[in-house]
Every structure is written in C-alpha cells, then in structure tokens.
Design an enzyme around this catalytic site. Structure first.
Site, short mmCIF file in Angstrom:
data_model
loop_
_atom_site.label_atom_id
_atom_site.label_comp_id
_atom_site.label_asym_id
_atom_site.label_seq_id
_atom_site.Cartn_x
_atom_site.Cartn_y
_atom_site.Cartn_z
N LYS A 1 -2.54 2.12 -9.51
CA LYS A 1 -1.62 2.27 -9.44
C LYS A 1 -0.84 1.97 -11.85
O LYS A 1 -1.01 0.56 -12.38
CB LYS A 1 -0.39 1.89 -8.79
CG LYS A 1 1.08 2.31 -8.64
CD LYS A 1 1.81 1.92 -7.08
CE LYS A 1 3.16 2.71 -6.84
NZ LYS A 1 3.20 1.36 -5.82
N GLU B 1 9.55 0.01 9.75
CA GLU B 1 11.05 0.22 10.01
C GLU B 1 11.29 -0.06 11.67
O GLU B 1 12.42 -0.56 12.15
CB GLU B 1 11.98 1.45 10.08
CG GLU B 1 12.82 1.53 8.43
CD GLU B 1 10.93 1.97 7.73
OE1 GLU B 1 10.30 2.62 8.25
OE2 GLU B 1 10.91 1.79 6.46
N ARG C 1 14.60 5.72 11.77
CA ARG C 1 13.73 5.82 11.84
C ARG C 1 13.44 5.25 12.95
O ARG C 1 12.24 5.09 13.88
CB ARG C 1 12.29 5.87 11.29
CG ARG C 1 10.84 6.03 11.49
CD ARG C 1 10.07 5.77 10.23
NE ARG C 1 9.96 7.36 9.65
CZ ARG C 1 9.13 7.03 8.89
NH1 ARG C 1 8.03 6.80 9.12
NH2 ARG C 1 8.81 8.69 8.46
C1 LIG Z 1 9.67 5.07 5.88
C2 LIG Z 1 10.15 4.99 4.90
N1 LIG Z 1 9.90 3.46 4.26
C3 LIG Z 1 10.18 3.12 3.64
C4 LIG Z 1 10.24 4.13 2.81
C5 LIG Z 1 10.08 3.58 0.66
N2 LIG Z 1 9.61 3.61 -0.04
C6 LIG Z 1 8.60 4.79 -0.92
S1 LIG Z 1 7.47 4.66 -1.86
C7 LIG Z 1 6.90 3.45 -0.66
C8 LIG Z 1 5.81 3.15 -0.71
C9 LIG Z 1 4.34 4.33 -0.36
O1 LIG Z 1 3.30 3.74 -1.34
P1 LIG Z 1 1.78 4.22 -0.52
O2 LIG Z 1 1.75 4.98 0.43
O3 LIG Z 1 0.44 3.24 -0.69
O4 LIG Z 1 1.95 5.02 -2.05
P2 LIG Z 1 1.76 4.42 -3.47
O5 LIG Z 1 3.10 4.19 -4.13
O6 LIG Z 1 0.78 3.73 -4.09
O7 LIG Z 1 1.07 5.40 -4.41
C10 LIG Z 1 7.91 2.58 -0.09
C11 LIG Z 1 7.41 1.67 1.08
C12 LIG Z 1 9.98 5.03 2.12
N3 LIG Z 1 9.90 6.11 1.59
N4 LIG Z 1 10.13 5.00 3.55
#
Ligand SMILES: Cc1ncc(C[n+]2csc(CCOP(=O)(O)OP(=O)(O)O)c2C)c(N)n1
Length: 675
Positions: A292, A384, A412
């Site tokens: 990242k 969630e 959700r």
């Molecule tokens: C249902 C839900 N909960 C929380 C979030 C907040 N959120 C946005 S990006 C993220 C992390 C995603 O991690 P990953 O899928 O590994 O992607 P990366 O950013 O590491 O590439 C979170 C928790 C969301 N978008 N959707």
C-alpha cells in the site's frame, strides 16, 4: 523511488482508452506505472482521496486492462476506492483535477460515470457476489466474456465475500478473483484469514528454502554420511515442511483454484499469471502481493495516514497542508473526537463498558481508546453484522457495549439490529458517526438511519445539538438505558452550545432526560425542560421550528435572517426522534402554534418529520376538536445525494441557514410574528 517533480508523461499521454495499453511491452508498462504514480500523487495533493490504495494497485490495473477487454469483460472493484488508475486508463484522466469535487469525477466506481465501470461500489466485500451474479447471468444467456472480481485482503474479511466464495465453489462457474493482499485494511488487517494469508506467503518462501535443502542434500549425496546424520537431515526437512502447508489449500478445498502468491508490482509476472488462468472455465483465485502506498515514501511508511487524505504538501518535508493556527483559538474538535474522548472519560465510571468498531477505528477516533483500554476495545474487521450481533451477546451477558459505526455501514446490519438487539430489548448503544451528508457521495451518505431505526420497536433514537449534549447522552444511556439507544452525529466540527466550539469535551457529565425536547435558543417563558408556555406574542401566526440534531445549530444561524424579515419563530431542540416527545407536542398544539416546521439532516421519508406527521395524524383521531397546525418538513428529498463538499451538499438540499430562512419565511406567509 522516482522523482516527484512533475515530468512529461509520454506513455500516459498516448493512452485514451485501454486499447492503446495493449500495444505496450513490459518495460513500457513499467514506465507507464511510474508516470501514473506521479500523476496520482500530483493530483491528490490538490483534491485529496484514497492515495495509498491507488498507489498500490497500479500494476494490477495495468495488467488487467492489458489482458482483458472492458467494457465487454467485467472488472468488479471491491469498495471502489482503488479505481483511480482504472479511471485514468478508461478516458477520464482529463477530469482528474475534479476528483471528488461537486459535479466532478466520483472517488468511487459507478457505471453512471463510465461504461468501463461494471457496477457501483463504496461499501466493502460486494465484488465476489456481484461477479457470481454476473457470471451466472452470462452463462444462462450464453454470453461470452470474463468476470473478474478485484478484492483486497481487508474486503475479504467481510462476511459477504466469504458467503460468495462459498457459493462460487459450489457452483463452479468461470469467475476470476484477484486477491490484492497488502496486509492492510484501513488499519492493519486482522483476523484468522489475514493470518492464513501470511502463512501462504511464508509457504511461498518455503519453496525457496526447500529448493536449497534439496540442493544441499544432492551435494551431501556425493559424500559418505553416517545413517544418524542422514536421519537428522530427513528430520530437518520434515520439520521445515510441517511448518507450512500447500499454498491456498483453504480456497482449494472450497472449490476455488488458487494460484500465487505473486509480486503485484512485477507487471510482467502479473500478466503471465493472468495469461495462465484467463482461459480456465472454473473459479480461479490469483493471490497478488502488493504494498500500500507503493512508490511514495510517505505513504509507504504510513499507509494508515495515507489511506485517505485531504490536500497535502509535496514540498519537503512532506506534510499535510496546515492552516495558519490562531494561538488563542483551540482547534475545534469533530463529533467523532468528542464521542471517542467521552468513551475514554467514561471508562473508569463504567468498567463494563466496551467499544466495538468494524474496521473504522481511525475515522471514529477510537484508536486512542484502543491503546488505553486494549482489553475493552474490539476491532472486528469489516464485519458490521458480526459487530452488532456480538454486541448483543455482550449485552445479554452483562457488558455495556458501545458500537461505534458509520451510518452508511450500519445499513448492512439492519437485520442484526432488529433480530439480535431489539427483540430482546438489549441495551446496546450505537454511536452513529457520519450521520448526515458526507463528501463521498451516494454510497456513503448517512441519511437513512433515522428512518430504519425509528421503525424498530424498543429503540431510542437520539441526535445531540452539540458536543456537550453528545457526551451527556452517552453518559445517561450508559447509566440508565434499558434497551437499545442510537445517538447519531454528523461528520463535522462539534458545536458547543456555549459558543466556544469544540472545547466542551473537558467538561464533566450530566444526566439528562434525553427523551424530552427542549427550548434551547429561545427560552420563551419555559419554566421546566420540555414544558411549553405561551410565547406571549399574541400573534395570529405562531411558528415553531422543531430541529433535530445538527439542524439545531443551522436553524440558530438562520434565526437572525428570519428576524431581519420580521419573523421570530420558537426553536426547539427536538433531540429524540423515537419516541417523539408526546407531552411537548401536545402542549405545542394546545398553545395554538399554527405553523410547525421540522428539520433534519436525513431523508424525509420515514424520518423525524414523518414522526411528527404521524403523531399529528394520531392526535387528529384522538382529539378531533384540537386545532391542528400546518406542518412542513425540511430534510433530504427522495433522491440519492452525490459527492461534493458538505457545505455544497447541505445548500443543495436546502439545509443551509439561508435556504431554511427562505423556506420558513415563505411557509409562515404574511401574518408573521412581529418582534
Ligand atoms: C461495509 C464497509 N465497511 C467499512 C468500509 C470502510 N473502508 C473503506 S476501505 C476499507 C479498507 C479496505 O481494505 P482492502 O480491501 O484491503 O483495500 P486496500 O485499501 O487495502 O487496498 C474500509 C474498512 C467500507 N467501505 N465498507
């Protein structure tokens, strides 16, 4: 590390669509990756956005567009926050300076923006389900294209993704899952699946170790060894092997053919890996390891901080743009900060209180609580539903759980809220953050929570007018709640009733009767909280503004505008939308208020205004002789609200002081109160 100075982008300049990409060789793609990273950093330093995730996915995006052909092939980006590179390659590069701006490019994926965006996303863990759906439809309709789900290791912790994998393995349809493993969610990723993926990577390194041991063994075969030494070598080999298992065996056992892990920044290796799986007709998972923030030192070193950024400076030392600070004026705290500080302040008073977050500890300000009270803090990953049901289990067993959750993500877990919390009337407290309008757009607007929570029996649905009230609501709920309590607050600086914005978090707590509404800004003859007495104007037109949550402050700012036009309405802090304050409303009706306006930062359908209208309808049946006031509701009409600054969106939806004043003045008509 490439230089950050803006340099010519000869490869990028030549790309208007993914078709041009296909003509590039590996070294050209590598050069293009550098140009893309530079452009992302240079754009996001002005617009802000999801910097680290996009820097990490450059080569994956290049590889996918090199091998597949959108929009015929469908690429489903999980969450959709990492789609900037995809947008640049699919004809939207010229609009990049409008990213996340009102009427500009969305920060997420959306087919309404481009035919290359196969679906809408903003919430996590949906891509594999969508891919399964699209693959089933494709096969049923005898179409011929690939369906690819790109999901992060964070997204994979979400139940939906696992449900979809479970089903896909059973179905056996042709779906390719690209697992982008950077070991990060917003915070560091956690849980058994994340650990398992680490083991897979270790296993990958085991291949190297095994190869070396085999080589040594071959060499030793040339020399005479005693049986004991041979046995010892066998033992070392076995023990080394036992520490690792076959890569991806868990996915394999679920019916998904696993390959990897491969280096996600080696575009050649990635394309080769795609070529190897692209013609398979069965479920495939390609495990890709990325970093990242790749290529930008600040983001590589602090991926959490650079997950999502506002405008930042590129001048060394790299730092966020800092507004000139007035030494006398303390920085206003946000509602998230007030809420999380209140949890810390209450922790000793309430030893059974615990805090739960579904992967949003940073945004909700809970990181500090987690550090101070690690045993009482639970980050459950992007789960969630689990967060809510786990809280129900805790409450049933004697803890006092506080679920800190964004309004949009609580959507959700509605079933869990109903089935696991509300039926047994369990005292789970929900700190509903980002309730109201937010910059991110349709997928993230926190506007439905009042409507869905208000329909659930046993719920108390609160919204504070300021920081102090937020603290007191939390304090009182923790002390006395006999059932579920939701406290919603916006993504904004906290308002302080005393006018010294945001510094109330240092104050002590006070118990409040939060189901009772209060005259806050206009104490018009009020003797006790929640009791309406005559306002003494004797005017034919008595106007009351019932403001819920954030709108109390907006209406207070609208008041001078209305007063300047000769209207002096009563302002009510209607802090509880469920139950509505029956006594208060009765008195209001009986006092002859003939115009009532409700205000809320939420959808009108089913919201706070609807609660007042329902109350009035019931009152009409109960006591037809009582003269009813005219009631108008201000809130968000029946549409999805796009992205843009909060100020713009509030104005667009009639929730700024000027629009409110205009509306109320016109609603009040001619016979207005005189002052
Ligand atoms: C249902 C839900 N909960 C929380 C979030 C907040 N959120 C946005 S990006 C993220 C992390 C995603 O991690 P990953 O899928 O590994 O992607 P990366 O950013 O590491 O590439 C979170 C928790 C969301 N978008 N959707």
């Amino acid at each position: 590390m490439y230089a950050l100075a803006n340099q010519p982008s000869s490869f990028l300049d030549a790309i208007c669509s993914p078709a041009e990409l296909k003509r590039l060789g590996i070294s050209q793609l590598q050069a293009l990756a550098g140009e893309i990273r530079r452009e992302i950093v240079h754009n996001l330093n002005k617009t802000g956005g999801h910097l680290a995730s996009n820097l990490g996915i450059v080569e994956i995006t290049l590889g996918l567009h090199h091998v597949f052909k959108t929009p015929v092939d469908k690429i489903l980006w999980d969450v959709g926050h990492q789609c900037y590179v995809h947008k640049m390659l699919t004809g939207r590069r010229n609009q990049f300076d409008t990213l996340r701006q009102y009427k500009g490019l969305s920060g997420f994926i959306n087919p309404l923006e481009s035919e290359h965006d196969a679906f809408v996303a903003g919430h996590s863990s949906t891509s594999v389900s969508l891919a399964v759906g699209m693959a089933l439809a494709r096969d049923h309709l005898k179409q011929n294209h690939k369906v690819i789900a790109v999901i992060g290791d964070g997204g994979l912790t979400g139940g939906m993704a696992l449900e979809a994998i479970n089903h896909l393995g059973h179905l056996g349809n042709d779906v390719l899952i690209i697992l982008n493993d950077n070991e990060m969610s917003i915070s560091e990723n956690l849980g058994g699946i994340s650990q398992y993926m680490k083991r897979i990577k270790e296993t990958f390194f085991y291949r190297d170790i095994k190869q070396k041991i085999d080589q040594i063994e071959d060499m030793l075969d040339q020399v005479p060894l005693t049986p004991t030494i041979r046995q010892m070598i066998e033992l070392v080999k076995k023990q080394t092997k036992d520490r690792f298992d076959t890569p991806g065996i868990v996915f394999e056992k679920l019916g998904i053919n696993y390959s990897g892990p491969i280096d996600g920044h080696d575009v050649g290796a990635f394309i080769n890996a795609l070529d190897a799986v692209k013609d398979k007709q069965t479920p495939q998972m390609l495990h890709v390891v990325t970093q990242k923030g790749k290529g930008f030192a600040s983001a590589e070193n602090d991926a959490i901080k650079y997950h999502s950024v506002s405008a930042f400076s590129l001048e060394p030392p790299l730092s966020e743009k800092v507004e000139p600070v007035q030494p006398t004026k303390p920085k206003a705290k946000t509602y998230s900060e007030v809420f999380s500080q209140a949890l810390i302040d209450l922790a000793d008073l309430e030893p059974n209180m615990v805090a739960i977050t579904p992967a949003t500890a940073e945004g909700s300000g809970l990181v500090k609580f987690g550090k101070v009270y690690p045993d009482r803090f639970f980050d459950v990953a992007i789960c969630e539903q689990h967060a809510v049901t786990m809280a129900a289990g805790m409450a049933k067993t004697g803890l006092k759980p506080v679920v800190s959750i964004y309004s949009t993500f609580l959507q959700r877990a509605i079933d869990q809220v109903v089935h696991d919390v509300a039926i047994l009337n369990l005292p789970v407290i929900f700190g509903i953050d980002r309730a109201g309008l937010v910059e991110d757009g349709e997928t993230h607007q926190g506007v439905f929570d009042i409507a869905f929570l208000r329909s659930i029996p046993n719920f108390t649905v609160l919204a504070p007018k300021d920081a102090r009230e937020l603290r007191n609501m939390l304090y009182t709920a923790l002390k006395h709640a006999k059932g579920p309590v939701a406290i919603r607050f916006p993504r904004d600086k906290a308002v302080d009733a005393s006018g010294t914005a945001g510094n109330t978090t240092e104050c002590s707590f006070e118990e409040i009767d939060y189901t009772k509404w209060e005259f806050d800004h206009r104490p018009l003859g009020v003797t006790t909280q929640g009791t309406v007495t005559s306002n003494g104007y004797g005017s034919a037109n008595k106007v009351a503004l019932l403001a819920y949550g954030s709108t109390v402050d907006t209406v207070a700012r609208a008041l001078p505008l209305m007063q300047a036009k000769g209207l002096d309405p009563v302002i009510v802090n209607a802090r509880c939308a469920k139950p509505v304050d029956d006594k208060f409303l009765s008195q209001l009706f009986e006092q002859g208020f003939n115009k009532i306006v409700t205000l809320e930062e939420a959808c009108l359908a089913g919201g706070f205004g609807a609660a007042v209208l329902e109350w009035a309808a019931a009152k009409r049946l109960r006591s037809p002789q009582t003269k009813q006031p005219e009631i108008a509701c201000i809130g968000i009409p029946d549409h999805f609200v796009e992205h843009g600054s909060r100020t713009t969106l509030l104005k667009d939806n009639g929730l700024d002081p000027e629009s409110i004043s205009e509306f109320v003045l016109s609603f009040a008509g001619n016979g207005v109160n005189t002052i």
